[in-house]
Design an enzyme around this catalytic site. Sequence first.
Site, PDB file in Angstrom:
ATOM      1  N   SER A   1       2.284  -0.450   2.832  1.00  0.00           N
ATOM      2  CA  SER A   1       1.350  -1.567   2.934  1.00  0.00           C
ATOM      3  C   SER A   1       1.220  -2.013   4.397  1.00  0.00           C
ATOM      4  O   SER A   1       1.020  -1.159   5.256  1.00  0.00           O
ATOM      5  CB  SER A   1       1.826  -2.685   2.006  1.00  0.00           C
ATOM      6  N   GLN A   2       1.416  -3.303   4.709  1.00  0.00           N
ATOM      7  CA  GLN A   2       1.202  -3.705   6.110  1.00  0.00           C
ATOM      8  C   GLN A   2       2.160  -2.979   7.069  1.00  0.00           C
ATOM      9  O   GLN A   2       1.863  -2.817   8.248  1.00  0.00           O
ATOM     10  CB  GLN A   2       1.292  -5.226   6.294  1.00  0.00           C
TER      11      GLN A   2
ATOM     12  N   ASP B   1      -6.386   0.047  -6.482  1.00  0.00           N
ATOM     13  CA  ASP B   1      -5.693  -1.030  -5.786  1.00  0.00           C
ATOM     14  C   ASP B   1      -6.366  -2.377  -6.036  1.00  0.00           C
ATOM     15  O   ASP B   1      -7.562  -2.526  -5.822  1.00  0.00           O
ATOM     16  CB  ASP B   1      -5.697  -0.724  -4.283  1.00  0.00           C
TER      17      ASP B   1
ATOM     18  N   HIS C   1      -1.767  -0.921  -6.196  1.00  0.00           N
ATOM     19  CA  HIS C   1      -1.099  -0.928  -4.896  1.00  0.00           C
ATOM     20  C   HIS C   1       0.374  -0.501  -4.976  1.00  0.00           C
ATOM     21  O   HIS C   1       1.159  -1.106  -5.710  1.00  0.00           O
ATOM     22  CB  HIS C   1      -1.194  -2.349  -4.328  1.00  0.00           C
TER      23      HIS C   1
END
Length: 296
Positions: A105-106, A223, A277
């Site tokens: 993710s980030q 997602d 996700h």
Amino acid sequence: MVLFKGLLILTIFYGALAASGPLPVVLWHGMGDTCCFPFSMGSIKKLIETEINGTYVLSLRIGGNIALDYESGFFLHPDDQVRYVCDQLIKDEQLAGGYHAIGFSQGGQFLRAVAQRCSSPPMKTLISIGGQHQGVFGLPKCPSLSNNACEHLRKLLYRAAYKEWIQRELVQATYWHDPLHEEEYRQKSSFLSNINNEVFINQTYIDNLNKLEKFVMVMFLNDTIVQPRESQWFGFYAPGQDTAIRPLTQSGIYEDLGLDKMDHDGKLLHLSVEGDHLQMTSTWFIENIIPLLKKN
Ligand SMILES: *[C@@H]1O[C@H](CO)[C@@H](O)[C@H](O)[C@H]1NC(C)=O
Ligand SMILES: *[C@@H]1O[C@H](CO)[C@@H](O)[C@H](O)[C@H]1NC(C)=O
Ligand SMILES: *[C@@H]1O[C@H](CO)[C@@H](O)[C@H](O)[C@H]1NC(C)=O
């Protein structure tokens, strides 16, 4: 002179050692997660260690303890996180011969910033799993936050993402990308527009990114957290509206970040997974990601 020779021999010796074993793997967790929860990064670390016997796996902890690590994902500016990580990587002797990196993710875009800003030790493969390389516009759901906290975060981002203090204080604002206010995004984003060479072109970013042997981007087809989901493949809304997607190859970033050259050299790999996700099975991970880590 003798000392110099000794050092040289030692360097060659360790260089050979480093080259013989599997390359270490560095993991960077996502928002609302930490280095070491047994149900997330802990189990991925174990999986890699089992599948590639003898691999050194470092799951990054941002801050002195797990609570700080969790908070950093929301409140410590990505520039500071990246600096913290670069410092950790360079101090770690086991990484001196190079390493593969996996960002979740980030953590995907943050590790890309590490590749672009810190060329030593050398990152060989960057694997971004659900990363948001062109940012997000919308946050339909937040992992691990209560509905109220998530609602609050979402409202704050829509209303005030580009206010200076929010850019300083809230990590998710630094990659908030409003296609209806593209110019404001470019000028006020305190992180993403910089690492994407949208404010000015930093040639070092292009050169360092092109030192990677592979840049793998994994997108989750269903997602519900990353919006638009194509950001995981470096796509985004074409400016001025928020429905039509412009793929990477048609966006200015393709050339401005030297991704065109990487693409031409066969270094970009786009993978997709059916699911929400970060919802991948260990079978999928073993079949698709592990082989990429076995290459030295
Ligand atoms: C993994 O490596 C260790 C130490 O080198 C060895 O004892 C063990 O048998 C290996 N396991 C597998 C499954 O290859
Ligand atoms: C470009 O990036 C490098 C690596 O992070 C940095 O040292 C340099 O200051 C940047 N250049 C400019 C003009 O900001
Ligand atoms: C996930 O998205 C893909 C592509 O849009 C679609 O074909 C598939 O049916 C979706 N799967 C689920 C479980 O919703």
